[in-house]
Design an enzyme around this catalytic site. Structure first.
Site, mmCIF file in Angstrom:
data_model
loop_
_atom_site.group_PDB
_atom_site.id
_atom_site.type_symbol
_atom_site.label_atom_id
_atom_site.label_comp_id
_atom_site.label_asym_id
_atom_site.label_seq_id
_atom_site.Cartn_x
_atom_site.Cartn_y
_atom_site.Cartn_z
ATOM 1 C CE1 TYR A 42 5.193 7.622 0.942
ATOM 2 C CE2 TYR A 42 6.168 5.453 1.077
ATOM 3 C CZ TYR A 42 5.689 6.580 1.693
ATOM 4 O OH TYR A 42 5.699 6.683 3.062
ATOM 5 N N PRO A 83 0.823 -1.222 0.000
ATOM 6 C CG PRO A 83 -0.869 -1.570 1.596
ATOM 7 C CD PRO A 83 0.457 -2.106 1.124
#
Length: 156
Positions: free
Chosen positions: A129, A124
């Site tokens: 990112y 996740p």
């Protein structure tokens, strides 16, 4: 949700979140710092770190702890040491808000790079990112020397 700069009185909650992260990262015994360490190191004459805290109903439920580094290629940079959100608050946008504060701080400070580490199994976070435009440098390896390694090296 309120995001603000942390203060010494917040360090007990900050330490609690750091310990929660250590459990999540499967290293619950790795945290050896204390509240006193955090107060001394973050709020002395030459602070070693800065921290944003996120509060909901007067409870600190997230942090973004960072410090400045120097790159021989880029100059002043920010290292985001930890972005932590309490488990119960994940998915609420709180992590994105803290992340945004770090980016704003970098812009304000005119840094040329903000960097951090992410575990490869934390999919996740990796996706978050990547979706934000960050580059994950697959060819680089994190290198560390722990206290035992330092001592062993110096004894040679």
């Amino acid at each position: 949700m309120n995001i603000r700069k942390g203060n010494p009185e917040d360090m007990e909650s900050v330490l609690g979140l750091i310990q929660e992260l250590a459990i999540f990262e499967k290293e619950p015994e790795a945290v050896v710092i204390t509240v006193d360490d955090l107060v001394r190191d973050g709020f002395g004459e030459n602070p070693l770190f800065h921290v944003f805290v996120a509060e909901v109903e007067q409870e600190i439920v997230g942090i973004a702890l960072y410090y400045y580094r120097y790159s021989t290629w880029k100059g002043k940079t920010i290292h985001l040491e930890d972005l932590i959100v309490k488990d119960k608050m994940r998915g609420t946008g709180l992590g994105s808000a803290l992340y945004s504060e770090i980016m704003k701080q970098g812009k304000k400070d005119n840094v040329r790079r903000i960097e951090w580490n992410v575990l490869d199994w934390n999919t996740p976070a990796v996706k978050f990112y990547e979706n934000s435009g960050a580059k994950i440098l697959e060819e680089w390896r994190v290198v560390q020397m722990d206290e035992a390694g330092i001592n062993s090296f110096l004894e040679k």
